[in-house]
Structures are given as structure tokens and as C-alpha cells.
Design an enzyme around this catalytic site. Sequence first.
Site, PDB file in Angstrom:
ATOM      1  N   ARG A   1      40.300  57.085  -8.795  1.00 46.85           N
ATOM      2  CA  ARG A   1      40.632  56.160  -9.836  1.00 46.85           C
ATOM      3  C   ARG A   1      39.881  54.375  -9.125  1.00 46.85           C
ATOM      4  O   ARG A   1      40.548  54.264  -8.769  1.00 46.85           O
ATOM      5  CB  ARG A   1      42.012  55.928 -10.436  1.00 46.85           C
ATOM      6  CG  ARG A   1      42.076  55.167 -11.826  1.00 46.85           C
ATOM      7  CD  ARG A   1      44.030  55.470 -12.086  1.00 46.85           C
ATOM      8  NE  ARG A   1      43.843  56.134 -13.320  1.00 46.85           N
ATOM      9  CZ  ARG A   1      45.038  56.678 -13.105  1.00 46.85           C
ATOM     10  NH1 ARG A   1      45.928  55.627 -12.574  1.00 46.85           N
ATOM     11  NH2 ARG A   1      45.692  57.638 -13.383  1.00 46.85           N
ATOM     12  N   LYS A  20      54.575  50.630 -12.190  1.00 42.97           N
ATOM     13  CA  LYS A  20      52.999  50.338 -12.584  1.00 42.97           C
ATOM     14  C   LYS A  20      53.600  49.305 -14.103  1.00 42.97           C
ATOM     15  O   LYS A  20      54.127  49.512 -14.215  1.00 42.97           O
ATOM     16  CB  LYS A  20      52.195  51.254 -13.806  1.00 42.97           C
ATOM     17  CG  LYS A  20      53.231  52.007 -15.055  1.00 42.97           C
ATOM     18  CD  LYS A  20      52.136  53.155 -15.141  1.00 42.97           C
ATOM     19  CE  LYS A  20      50.768  52.734 -16.415  1.00 42.97           C
ATOM     20  NZ  LYS A  20      50.257  53.920 -16.856  1.00 42.97           N
ATOM     21  N   GLY A  62      48.740  65.657 -22.244  1.00 40.80           N
ATOM     22  CA  GLY A  62      49.055  66.844 -21.961  1.00 40.80           C
ATOM     23  C   GLY A  62      50.714  67.034 -22.026  1.00 40.80           C
ATOM     24  O   GLY A  62      51.228  67.726 -21.972  1.00 40.80           O
ATOM     25  N   CYS A 103      49.726  59.294 -21.534  1.00 39.28           N
ATOM     26  CA  CYS A 103      48.325  58.362 -21.281  1.00 39.28           C
ATOM     27  C   CYS A 103      46.423  59.262 -22.004  1.00 39.28           C
ATOM     28  O   CYS A 103      45.962  58.400 -22.207  1.00 39.28           O
ATOM     29  CB  CYS A 103      47.854  59.742 -19.948  1.00 39.28           C
ATOM     30  SG  CYS A 103      49.073  59.736 -18.425  1.00 39.28           S
ATOM     31  N   GLY A 104      47.370  59.710 -22.908  1.00 38.60           N
ATOM     32  CA  GLY A 104      46.359  59.790 -24.224  1.00 38.60           C
ATOM     33  C   GLY A 104      46.689  59.262 -25.747  1.00 38.60           C
ATOM     34  O   GLY A 104      45.426  59.238 -26.358  1.00 38.60           O
TER      35      GLY A 104
HETATM   36 FE1  SRM Z   1      49.092  57.841 -17.115  1.00 35.25          FE
HETATM   37  C1  SRM Z   1      50.593  59.509 -14.976  1.00 35.25           C
HETATM   38  C2  SRM Z   1      45.952  60.185 -15.811  1.00 35.25           C
HETATM   39  C3  SRM Z   1      46.602  56.061 -19.074  1.00 35.25           C
HETATM   40  C4  SRM Z   1      51.112  56.284 -18.930  1.00 35.25           C
HETATM   41  N1  SRM Z   1      48.266  59.024 -15.350  1.00 35.25           N
HETATM   42  C5  SRM Z   1      49.497  59.610 -14.813  1.00 35.25           C
HETATM   43  C6  SRM Z   1      48.584  60.408 -13.437  1.00 35.25           C
HETATM   44  C7  SRM Z   1      48.131  60.035 -12.567  1.00 35.25           C
HETATM   45  C8  SRM Z   1      50.118  61.159 -13.033  1.00 35.25           C
HETATM   46  C9  SRM Z   1      48.862  62.790 -11.737  1.00 35.25           C
HETATM   47  O1  SRM Z   1      49.572  62.292 -10.372  1.00 35.25           O
HETATM   48  O2  SRM Z   1      48.599  63.620 -12.595  1.00 35.25           O
HETATM   49  C10 SRM Z   1      47.590  61.125 -14.311  1.00 35.25           C
HETATM   50  C11 SRM Z   1      46.410  61.586 -13.077  1.00 35.25           C
HETATM   51  C12 SRM Z   1      45.880  63.064 -13.614  1.00 35.25           C
HETATM   52  C13 SRM Z   1      44.584  62.936 -13.483  1.00 35.25           C
HETATM   53  O3  SRM Z   1      44.183  63.953 -12.739  1.00 35.25           O
HETATM   54  O4  SRM Z   1      43.188  61.959 -13.928  1.00 35.25           O
HETATM   55  C14 SRM Z   1      47.009  60.384 -15.178  1.00 35.25           C
HETATM   56  N2  SRM Z   1      46.810  57.718 -17.265  1.00 35.25           N
HETATM   57  C15 SRM Z   1      46.039  58.765 -17.178  1.00 35.25           C
HETATM   58  C16 SRM Z   1      44.252  58.938 -17.402  1.00 35.25           C
HETATM   59  C17 SRM Z   1      43.084  59.329 -16.042  1.00 35.25           C
HETATM   60  C18 SRM Z   1      43.913  59.146 -18.966  1.00 35.25           C
HETATM   61  C19 SRM Z   1      43.060  59.475 -19.504  1.00 35.25           C
HETATM   62  O5  SRM Z   1      42.448  61.025 -19.375  1.00 35.25           O
HETATM   63  O6  SRM Z   1      42.689  58.917 -19.749  1.00 35.25           O
HETATM   64  C20 SRM Z   1      44.474  56.845 -18.075  1.00 35.25           C
HETATM   65  C21 SRM Z   1      43.965  56.643 -16.611  1.00 35.25           C
HETATM   66  C22 SRM Z   1      43.472  54.832 -17.234  1.00 35.25           C
HETATM   67  C23 SRM Z   1      43.368  54.371 -15.878  1.00 35.25           C
HETATM   68  O7  SRM Z   1      42.258  53.673 -16.119  1.00 35.25           O
HETATM   69  O8  SRM Z   1      44.733  53.790 -15.055  1.00 35.25           O
HETATM   70  C24 SRM Z   1      45.938  56.959 -17.973  1.00 35.25           C
HETATM   71  N3  SRM Z   1      48.733  56.198 -18.550  1.00 35.25           N
HETATM   72  C25 SRM Z   1      47.548  56.109 -19.486  1.00 35.25           C
HETATM   73  C26 SRM Z   1      48.672  55.338 -20.407  1.00 35.25           C
HETATM   74  C27 SRM Z   1      47.254  54.425 -21.477  1.00 35.25           C
HETATM   75  C28 SRM Z   1      46.506  53.062 -21.386  1.00 35.25           C
HETATM   76  O9  SRM Z   1      47.151  52.502 -20.334  1.00 35.25           O
HETATM   77  O10 SRM Z   1      46.958  52.855 -22.629  1.00 35.25           O
HETATM   78  C29 SRM Z   1      49.670  55.151 -20.593  1.00 35.25           C
HETATM   79  C30 SRM Z   1      50.540  54.858 -21.756  1.00 35.25           C
HETATM   80  C31 SRM Z   1      51.014  53.508 -20.936  1.00 35.25           C
HETATM   81  C32 SRM Z   1      51.873  53.469 -20.415  1.00 35.25           C
HETATM   82  O11 SRM Z   1      51.597  53.090 -19.205  1.00 35.25           O
HETATM   83  O12 SRM Z   1      52.622  52.109 -20.697  1.00 35.25           O
HETATM   84  C33 SRM Z   1      49.951  55.897 -19.486  1.00 35.25           C
HETATM   85  N4  SRM Z   1      50.213  58.253 -16.283  1.00 35.25           N
HETATM   86  C34 SRM Z   1      51.422  57.529 -18.249  1.00 35.25           C
HETATM   87  C35 SRM Z   1      53.036  57.743 -17.154  1.00 35.25           C
HETATM   88  C36 SRM Z   1      54.304  57.575 -18.020  1.00 35.25           C
HETATM   89  C37 SRM Z   1      55.017  56.081 -17.467  1.00 35.25           C
HETATM   90  C38 SRM Z   1      56.140  55.462 -17.816  1.00 35.25           C
HETATM   91  O13 SRM Z   1      56.556  54.257 -17.877  1.00 35.25           O
HETATM   92  O14 SRM Z   1      57.109  56.594 -17.866  1.00 35.25           O
HETATM   93  C39 SRM Z   1      52.904  58.533 -15.598  1.00 35.25           C
HETATM   94  C40 SRM Z   1      53.813  58.776 -15.713  1.00 35.25           C
HETATM   95  C41 SRM Z   1      54.257  58.200 -14.237  1.00 35.25           C
HETATM   96  O15 SRM Z   1      53.707  56.982 -13.812  1.00 35.25           O
HETATM   97  O16 SRM Z   1      55.439  58.120 -13.154  1.00 35.25           O
HETATM   98  C42 SRM Z   1      51.533  58.318 -15.983  1.00 35.25           C
HETATM   99 FE1  SF4 Z   2      50.534  63.683 -18.852  1.00 32.57          FE
HETATM  100 FE2  SF4 Z   2      48.911  61.934 -18.929  1.00 32.57          FE
HETATM  101 FE3  SF4 Z   2      48.846  64.592 -17.128  1.00 32.57          FE
HETATM  102 FE4  SF4 Z   2      47.918  63.991 -20.043  1.00 32.57          FE
HETATM  103  S1  SF4 Z   2      47.194  62.994 -18.215  1.00 32.57           S
HETATM  104  S2  SF4 Z   2      49.221  65.426 -18.643  1.00 32.57           S
HETATM  105  S3  SF4 Z   2      50.181  62.313 -19.990  1.00 32.57           S
HETATM  106  S4  SF4 Z   2      50.856  62.914 -16.963  1.00 32.57           S
END
Ligand code: SRM
Ligand code: SF4
Length: 514
Positions: A69, A184, A440, A445-446
Site C-alpha cells: 500500500r 489507525k 466485504g 473499507c468500501g
Molecule cells: Fe480498510 C483493514 C483494505 C479503506 C476500515 N482494510 C483493512 C485491511 C488492511 C485488512 C487486511 O489486513 O486484510 C484491508 C486490506 C485488504 C487488501 O488486501 O486490499 C483493507 N481499506 C482497504 C482498502 C484497500 C479498501 C479498498 O478497496 O479501497 C482501503 C485502503 C485505503 C488506503 O489507501 O489506505 C481501505 N478501511 C478503509 C476505510 C475507508 C476510508 O478510510 O475512507 C475504512 C473506514 C474508515 C475508517 O477507518 O474509519 C477502513 N480497514 C478498516 C478497518 C476498521 C477500522 C476500525 O477502527 O476497526 C479495518 C480493520 C482493522 O483496522 O483492524 C481495515
Molecule cells: Fe472487510 Fe476491508 Fe477486507 Fe473489505 S477490504 S473485506 S471491508 S477488511
Amino acid sequence: MTSAATVPTTSLNKFEKFKAEKDGLAVKAEIDHFAKIGWEAMDETDRIHRLKWLGIFFRPVTPGKFMMRLRLPSGVITSPQMRTLAGIIAQYGEDGSADITTRQNLQLRGIRIEDIPDIFQKMHQVGLTSIQSGMDNVRNITGSPVAGIDAHELMDTRELIQQVQDMITNHGEGNPEFSNLPRKFNIAIGGCPDNSIHAEINDIAFVPAYQDETKQTFGFNVLVGGFFSAKRCEAAIPLNAWVTPDRVVEICRAILTVYRDHGLRANRQKSRLMWLIDELGLDTFRARVQAQLSYTLATAAPKDEINWDKRDHLGVYPQKQPGLNYVGLHIPVGKLLAPDMFTLARLAEVYGRGEMRLTVEQNLIIPHVPTENLEPLLQEPCLQKFSVNPGALVKGLVSCTGAEFCNFALIETKNRALALIQELEAEVTLTRPVRIHWTGCPNSCGQPQVADIGLMGTKVRKDGKMQEGVDIYTGGKVGKDAHLGTCTTPGVACVDLKSVLLDMLVNQFGAIGK
Ligand code: SRM
Ligand code: SF4
């Protein structure tokens, strides 16, 4: 000193324990070693967790093929940078791909640990970094994707966003001062009238606002605490503070310092900034932020300048620079392959000035296109795939990664989202776009809560069997007066989704059957 060091270790969650044992950034010095020994021989905590401090994500779904990333402040990327990233994934054949993310950023797939030293060197040469883009760090800082070229913007925020990133990451080298946050952290800075940054869903958001009614002094109202998590989702609330642009870096530092030192670290489900604001009360939180600052915080301006609906930037638009245009291309669910990236880099160079912008809707903009270049650009075969004029449904489609690569996923998202939207487009006509967001799992994240129709993966029981399904969210509003949608129809099996969506589109969004 961080609170991680002051809280007794017995009350720390397992993440805090491993961070206290060894800082995430420490793996930066070990990357050559990891490349030599291979991922199987690595310490498990280094491999699964600490590598995320370098933006490298072990994918349990595809072991050995890592995701990387990046950090692309304001979503700006140049042609040489895009070409470098394309070259990196090209070496992995079918395993190599990239995604534009919901934070106007890029993720690369298929990365092998043995190549990372070389990849880092190549990225460094073109000014790219992936540092501190995962785990308990500040994520990519978002801004208007048309900053500097938008005739309607109030401020070009690109430089400011770069300064905030440089402060947090020590100019991309890694900054131990902010590498051990409780969780985060998301920051967005908007200089535009349409809230293109989704201010409401960031831990800190800066929204444009004049201090005075005569609009002489420009600055930002500060919002805090917006976030989504599986346990709780909250829109950001006003800190009752207004700052001039030159004070943005300092207040970011102040809020991060308060969060780092006082944020809750015992229960990871309650570690985001809003939980700390709840615990302290907004006034005490503000006072703690004030105590970190060299200036006295002004109270919030009574009115902000978010007066527009959110733009999608797809299509051709004149820039504020006479004779130049920006062209927004629709990238279906943000998916890119190496040849696409080489082509986009070329188009930006041939028709523009070798620059591209990414959007939080997972699309791409080519700016600085002289009017005489528009026609030949629009004739390029690549624009058949990446349309400037997509259908009313597909244009608002956003999807998280889902089961293909993410082990949190409860359902497959991107491929299913694309297949279903094509079926829906074939059956109905719409007079206005409908934004459908897939995610998902409840991590969101979506961003289903910002969508017209949000689809959150879940498991449902149907015909005596557990199968993939979604909870349906509605009521999300973006742009002016943004507010979050909520779950209105839980537990719809994916096999039934098409008919449920058709019904919603006809009855709630004015769709007409073809
Ligand atoms: Fe996210 C965790 C993908 C935006 C809330 N997110 C993850 C992980 C790293 C989990 C993992 O290890 O597999 C995902 C990686 C999957 C992969 O292989 O791609 C993942 N998040 C994404 C992305 C790629 C979604 C997308 O397809 O666009 C986005 C990457 C953004 C970036 O460039 O940094 C992404 N994630 C978000 C957003 C949207 C935003 O920021 O506007 C959110 C909700 C907003 C927020 O964070 O307040 C979001 N992601 C989470 C969470 C829940 C956080 C929490 O406080 O519980 C997790 C789980 C965690 O952190 O434990 C998570
Ligand atoms: Fe869940 Fe984020 Fe993974 Fe999508 S990318 S399946 S919302 S943790």
C-alpha cells in the site's frame, strides 16, 4: 513518552504488547535480511504485523504474494511513478495487479519479499513511499482530486497535505514519533466546495471556512473523531476550532500527540479517536489539544464553505487555467493491470503534462489536457475500457477488496459487484446516478454508509444452508450536509440481491424498466 509505555503491560492488548516489544518501524532495517531468508522463515509477528509499518501486507489468502500500500498525498501520481509501479507488478505476470483505493491511493499485488529491497529502491528514485501506510499509523491523507486545477476551489491544498505527510512520516523515511498510535488514523484536508474528501468519515478533517462574514480570512473548521469500525460508526464532530492554513500542520501534530499519549490502548475495539473524545469529553479533549499548541485556538467559523453536492469528476471539465481541461476516467472498481498503468502513464504524458489524480471513488483523472488534445485523447482505445461517460449505475460503483485477497471478507465483492451492475444496467434506465458501495465485512473499507445503496458482506441462512449475503444500507448523503446511512434491510442472500436491488432502484430511485 507514549501511553503505551506508561500503561501497565498487563492491561495492554496483544497488539500493544508486540509494539512495546519492538516498534513496527524497526523492520525497516531488516528488510534485506527478510529478502534473503524468505517469508516462511520470518518471525510471524514481523511478517503478519510489523511489515505493515512499511506498507507491506502479508495476505493469508495468497501466502507469499504480498500487497503493498503506497502513500499518494492528495491522490497525485506522475507518469514516471505510474510506470515504475506498472513495471513492479508486470514482473509477477498474472499475480501482479493494482487497485485504486477508497483513500485515493494505490495498492500493488503479487509482491515477493525477495524483491522488496529492489522495489523500495525503484520507488525511492521516483519519490514514492509506502511507509506507515498500515496498522497503527496515519493513512494516506486525502484532498480534492482537482486541487490546483479547479476553478471553484477555495484553496489548492496539495502542498499543505504534503507537509502534513512529511511531518508524520519524516519525509517518507519513517517517524518513530508517530509510529505507535493506539489505532489507525485518517486525515483529510478539503479546499473545495463539494466535500470531495468525505470529511465526515475522518479522524481529523479540515473543511474550508472563512473566519469573517466578509470572507477576507480563509481557513478551515476542524472536525474530529469520524470513523467506521465493525463495532461502531460515527460521523466526525466539530472541535469548535478554526485554523489558518499555516497552522494545519501544527494542529495535526497536536491532535496526534494527544491521541498517542492518551488514546485508549486496552481494548482495540475502543481505540479510535472518538472513543478518547467520549472518555475525556469534547471540552477537555480540546483543552489538551490547545495545551500542545503555540497559539490560541480560534473558535469555529459559524459557516463552512461546503455548499455543493459532491462531484464525481468523470468526463471532461475546463480547468481554472484557460485552455486546459481535466478528463475523469472511470476505472471499474479501481482495478488496474500493468498494461493499463503503462497506457494511462502514456496518455497523461502525450495529452497532458505527465500527471494523474486518483479519487476516493477509485477513479482516475488526467489533468492539464489542452483543448486541442481532447479529441485524440477521447479516441484512444483505452477509453473504451476506462470510459469518460459510464452508465448511471456503474459510474457510482465502489468496492473494497473482498474475499479475493482479504481474509476478513465474508463475501466476494469486486467481481460480483461488476457482474451485477452490468446486469442491472441492462434491465433499467436511470435519470440520475445511484452510488452503490460494496464492502466485504463490517470493517467498512468500501464505505457503505456514504452510499445511496451500501452493501455490507455477511453470512445468511437460506434453504437450510449458510451462504454469502449482504446487509443493505440506505440514506447515506455525501457533499453538502453529508450524513451516514444505516442498515435498513439486513441479511439478503447474494442470490436474491438482483431482484431486491431492481425493486429498490424502481421504487426508491426512479428507475424505469427497459
Ligand atoms: Fe480498510 C483493514 C483494505 C479503506 C476500515 N482494510 C483493512 C485491511 C488492511 C485488512 C487486511 O489486513 O486484510 C484491508 C486490506 C485488504 C487488501 O488486501 O486490499 C483493507 N481499506 C482497504 C482498502 C484497500 C479498501 C479498498 O478497496 O479501497 C482501503 C485502503 C485505503 C488506503 O489507501 O489506505 C481501505 N478501511 C478503509 C476505510 C475507508 C476510508 O478510510 O475512507 C475504512 C473506514 C474508515 C475508517 O477507518 O474509519 C477502513 N480497514 C478498516 C478497518 C476498521 C477500522 C476500525 O477502527 O476497526 C479495518 C480493520 C482493522 O483496522 O483492524 C481495515
Ligand atoms: Fe472487510 Fe476491508 Fe477486507 Fe473489505 S477490504 S473485506 S471491508 S477488511
